[in-house]
Scaffold this motif. Structure first.
Motif: not given
Lengths: 336, 335
Positions: B170-183, B188-190
């Protein structure tokens, strides 16, 4: 220095090593009687020659307390280089000289980067190895080179015999003898050990430590080229994956040998690589899939360094009164 | 065997100091932008939404793979087992799914296995004082062996795409896979842990002088075990993501990631913190490498040329980082 120490004090270790060889040989012979056949013993000698040369190269680097992970890449590139020279119709000795020259060059690159410019050994050699593995494809785009191999006489290195033993085994013994003499009977060898043990003290004793570190990497690359030469002689062609199987046995041999003999030395590496080669050939003979034998070699490498580590020796000494009271405390290669 | 990049102090001319700072802070980001522009001039397809999604998908997996590794290298140790841990997790996940396990259980088992390998690595390095390279070479060999043995040397296909597949596809705006967000959230946490928690300080202090850190009462052994365990767990997570992405368990998938992972961490070590691997650097370098590979593929470069470029990049990054660390050491000494 270290070698003499091992020879005089380490009689028990030599006996332990002999017992391991006999036990391993007996176990394989029971499982597969063909283990003692002439064909298999000759095979072990042949593989031992190639593995042993790679392990010897690594020994120099480990003695100056560095690591070399470019073995596989250097092997691939020099294999294709020598193959290309042979295929071009030039005589064998030209191919060997070119291969050795390339090896010296690559060893100098790694060695100088590490000793002169202070770059970290592991990552530098991984980078050099990766570039070499890529360069190996330059000649043919990855296709095997076999032209002129039979006419060039390279296969004689594999097939010819001298006093009943394969030429490659004599080759191995000769080079190990030379290395043993240099490392354990000359000032040069002592300088290598001093550079590894305490580079600052060695430096102020007038030893050009950087030069010895560079030299160790050059020696490693040259030994790798010689190992590859034997592999080319055995297979009769050059491929980009030649030497991919050199690295793991070399590391296992050097560190297993050091663990058994109580320190890194030329003889320890010889002992280690003999055990590892017996093991690998035994498994191959019994038809064990490659993926199990790789795992077993890794397990033995880890088991060897764990069992013979200072920490384990301390625990064992506490548990068993049977152990010799004065276990030689070599801090050797076990330090991070 | 010290992996620390800071060599002995060398006299360096005055003007080089501010230059070193600019290089180390912005070099990689500027190079990334310049390279993206240069390649997209030649091959506009580079910036197609579909291609961006592909780049970001492998970026996400790669970032997870090197997250733990970054700190292991930053602390002056080395881990060369991460890619085989990923391969083992990849095959374990696939093998368990084949046995009829659910995705949740298979993922948990695969990550637990990675954690165990990491704990073994860390325990042997910290408690037994064994050289990290030898320990992880050996565990890498065993993991690779076990991964191949799980599938008897061949690939295991995964029939059920599972929940991760959705995250990757699944991609946001057709270019950003959703997985990028949790990664990125994980990064950021690290980053927070590295910059604001005491642990982060200890990691870099250990690389400089481990004995001193032990002497002031920091539980260095426990931190080393933790770092290797994190490396194992994050590599295993990457292996699980690869299983979902490829819909299969690939026993030999590890090999290529060794040099990629080290390149990313070392190249990233040129950024933000001089000569020190860090999370933000690793993330940037992963994107850099991803764009480079995508561009190289679009330009039609064969695999081996890519490998040569990558090796050269690794050595360049290393040389610059080593040089910068020397200048840095000199500046600290000078003040």
């Amino acid at each position: 220095m270290s070698g003499r120490f091992i020879l005089s004090r380490g009689a028990g270790r030599v006996v332990a090593f002999a017992a391991m060889v006999l036990a391993l040989g007996a176990a394989f012979t029971l499982a597969e009687p063909r283990f003692l056949s002439n064909a298999n013993l000759a095979g072990i000698a042949r593989h031992m020659a190639a593995n042993g040369l790679a392990a010897l190269g690594l020994t120099f680097v480990v003695i100056v307390r560095r690591f070399d992970l470019s073995l596989a890449g250097v092997a691939a590139f020099t294999a294709m280089t020598m193959g290309a020279v042979i295929a071009a119709g030039l005589p064998l000795w030209v191919a060997v000289l070119v291969g050795l020259a390339v090896g010296v060059g690559l060893g100098l690159v790694s060695g100088l980067a590490i000793s002169r410019f202070g770059m970290p050994d592991i990552v530098t050699t991984i980078g050099v190895g990766s570039i070499c593995a890529g360069l190996a494809f330059l000649y043919t785009g990855g296709r095997s080179i076999f032209q002129n191999f039979f006419q060039s006489g390279i296969t004689d290195l594999n097939d010819a015999r001298l006093l009943g033993l394969g030429v490659s085994l004599w080759f191995l013994l000769g080079i190990y003898g030379l290395a043993w003499f240099v490392m354990h009977r000359t000032r040069t060898g002592a300088a290598f050990y001093a550079t590894g043990e305490n580079p600052v003290a060695a430096y102020y004793s007038g030893i050009p430590t950087r030069r010895y570190v560079t030299l160790a990497f050059v020696a490693c690359a040259v030994c790798t080229v010689l190992a590859v030469l034997l592999i080319l002689a055995e297979s009769g062609n050059a491929e980009t994956n030649k030497g991919a199987n050199l690295m793991m046995p070399a590391y296992a041999g050097v560190f297993l040998g050091a663990a058994i003999m109580g320190g890194t030395s030329v003889l320890a590496s010889f002992a280690g690589i003999l055990l590892i080669t017996m093991l690998l050939d035994g498994f191959a003979l019994m038809g064990v899939p490659y993926y199990y034998s790789d795992g077993v070699v890794s397990l033995i490498l880890l088991g060897g360094v764990v069992l013979f580590s200072d920490a384990a020796r301390g625990w064992l000494a506490g548990l068993l009164v049977l152990l010799p009271a004065k276990a030689p405390a070599t801090q050797g290669e076990k330090r991070g | 065997m010290s992996m620390s990049l800071s060599g002995p102090a060398q006299p360096a001319p005055q003007r080089k100091r501010s230059f070193a700072r600019i290089i180390t802070n912005l070099w990689l980001l500027a190079a990334l932008v310049a390279m993206t522009l240069a390649i997209s001039q030649q091959r506009p397809q580079l910036l197609d939404p579909g291609n961006i999604a592909t780049v970001l998908r492998s970026f996400s997996i790669m970032v997870i793979m090197v997250l733990g590794l970054t700190w292991v290298i930053a602390s002056g140790k080395i881990d060369v087992s991460f890619m085989q841990v990923a391969a083992l997790a990849n095959m374990t996940c696939a093998a368990l799914l084949q046995q009829g396990w659910g995705w949740g259980a298979a993922i948990a088992a695969a990550i637990a296995l990675g954690l165990v390998v990491g704990l073994v690595n860390g325990g042997l390095v910290a408690r037994m004082k064994l050289p990290p390279l030898i320990v992880t070479i050996a565990t890498a060999g065993m993991c690779a062996s076990a991964a191949a043995a799980l599938g008897k040397g061949t690939v295991i296909r995964i029939a059920d795409p599972g929940p991760l597949r959705g995250l990757l596809e699944t991609t946001l705006f057709g270019a950003v896979p959703v997985i990028v967000l949790p990664v990125l959230g994980l990064c950021l946490l690290a980053w927070y842990a590295q910059e604001r928690l005491a642990m982060g300080r200890y990691i870099y202090a250990m690389a400089q002088n481990e004995a001193a850190v032990v002497a002031v009462g920091v539980p260095v052994g426990r931190i080393v075990v933790l770092l290797f365990a994190l490396s194992g767990a994050s590599a295993a997570l990457a292996g699980v993501l690869l299983a979902a992405n490829l819909s299969s368990g690939q026993p030999t998938i590890g090999g290529a990631y060794l040099i990629n992972g080290l390149t990313v961490v070392l190249l990233g070590g040129m950024m933000v913190h001089v000569g020190k691997p860090n999370i933000l650097g690793s993330v940037t370098a992963t994107l850099f490498l991803g764009v480079l590979f995508s561009g190289a593929a679009l330009l039609g470069l064969p695999d081996y040329q890519r490998q040569i470029i990558q090796g050269a990049l690794l050595l360049t990054g290393l040389a610059v980082a080593t040089g910068a660390a020397r200048m840095h050491a000199h500046r600290r000494k000078g003040n």
